[in-house]
Design a protein around this motif. Sequence first.
Motif, short mmCIF file in Angstrom:
data_model
loop_
_atom_site.label_atom_id
_atom_site.label_comp_id
_atom_site.label_asym_id
_atom_site.label_seq_id
_atom_site.Cartn_x
_atom_site.Cartn_y
_atom_site.Cartn_z
N PRO A 56 20.42 66.66 -60.34
CA PRO A 56 21.80 67.26 -59.98
C PRO A 56 22.63 66.30 -59.26
O PRO A 56 23.82 66.29 -59.23
N SER A 57 22.12 65.38 -58.51
CA SER A 57 22.81 64.61 -57.45
C SER A 57 22.21 63.62 -57.08
O SER A 57 20.76 63.52 -56.99
N ARG A 58 22.80 62.24 -56.69
CA ARG A 58 22.23 61.26 -55.96
C ARG A 58 21.44 61.93 -54.73
O ARG A 58 20.29 61.36 -54.43
N GLU A 59 22.03 62.63 -53.81
CA GLU A 59 21.18 63.27 -52.74
C GLU A 59 19.94 63.77 -53.10
O GLU A 59 19.10 63.92 -52.30
N ALA A 60 19.73 64.45 -54.11
CA ALA A 60 18.65 65.18 -54.57
C ALA A 60 17.22 64.34 -54.90
O ALA A 60 16.46 64.40 -54.38
N VAL A 61 17.89 63.31 -55.79
CA VAL A 61 16.92 62.34 -55.96
C VAL A 61 16.50 61.53 -54.64
O VAL A 61 15.31 61.22 -54.49
N ALA A 62 17.51 61.16 -53.54
CA ALA A 62 17.03 60.60 -52.49
C ALA A 62 16.14 61.40 -51.54
O ALA A 62 14.92 61.23 -51.04
N ARG A 63 16.33 62.85 -51.61
CA ARG A 63 15.41 63.50 -50.87
C ARG A 63 13.95 63.77 -51.51
O ARG A 63 12.97 63.71 -50.74
N VAL A 64 14.03 63.88 -52.68
CA VAL A 64 12.54 63.57 -53.35
C VAL A 64 11.82 62.38 -53.07
O VAL A 64 10.34 62.16 -52.56
N HIS A 65 12.60 61.20 -52.93
CA HIS A 65 11.83 59.84 -52.36
C HIS A 65 11.56 60.07 -51.14
O HIS A 65 10.54 59.48 -50.76
N PRO A 71 11.66 56.17 -49.10
CA PRO A 71 12.97 56.14 -49.12
C PRO A 71 13.64 55.09 -49.59
O PRO A 71 13.27 54.06 -49.60
N THR A 72 14.89 55.21 -50.37
CA THR A 72 15.69 54.19 -50.76
C THR A 72 17.10 54.60 -50.58
O THR A 72 17.58 55.81 -50.81
N THR A 73 18.02 53.74 -50.08
CA THR A 73 19.49 54.10 -50.23
C THR A 73 20.23 53.58 -51.61
O THR A 73 21.25 53.65 -52.13
N GLN A 74 19.62 52.85 -52.63
CA GLN A 74 19.71 52.36 -53.52
C GLN A 74 19.67 53.15 -54.76
O GLN A 74 18.85 52.97 -55.63
#
Lengths: 83, 83
Positions: A56-65, A71-74
């Motif tokens: 659903p969002s970049r933030e959701a992908v970030a939370r899984v990692h 973690p990644t910010t890329q």
Amino acid sequence: MAKFMDVHDGFVGVTREQLEEAHRRDLENEGAEGVHFERAWLDPESGRVFCLSTGPSREAVARVHDKSGHPTTQIYELPVEIG
Amino acid sequence: MAKFMDVHDGFVGVTREQLEEAHRRDLENEGAEGVHFERAWLDPESGRVFCLSTGPSREAVARVHDKSGHPTTQIYELPVEIG
């Protein structure tokens, strides 16, 4: 739902088994965020990993990692896909 | 044959049609190098493009992109793929 590519650095010399273990953790954690990690690719020489996902969002992908411990910010959203 | 991910920057605001045209040029030029570009993804906000290909070497992938007019030095060989 959108598509994303995220990039991780620092995986120099990582093996297939280690990447599979990292990917397994993502698959365990993705459901709570509505994310699905489709594929991952590793260049063990440069230490770079690419993960292709939907969610659903970049933030959701970030939370899984984040939860999986890598973690990644890329994280790039990909509204255009060819092939 | 190996698998590669390459990365291009500077595609801010590029459209699907423009990416398709760039990809079409790669498909025209790839045969001479034994390369095949399988998929490409665009984030028009950051201007980043990811291309997934198979081919004999990083140099061969680079030569196709050179001929097509969108050179890059960011080419990663991917001996490990999951998913």
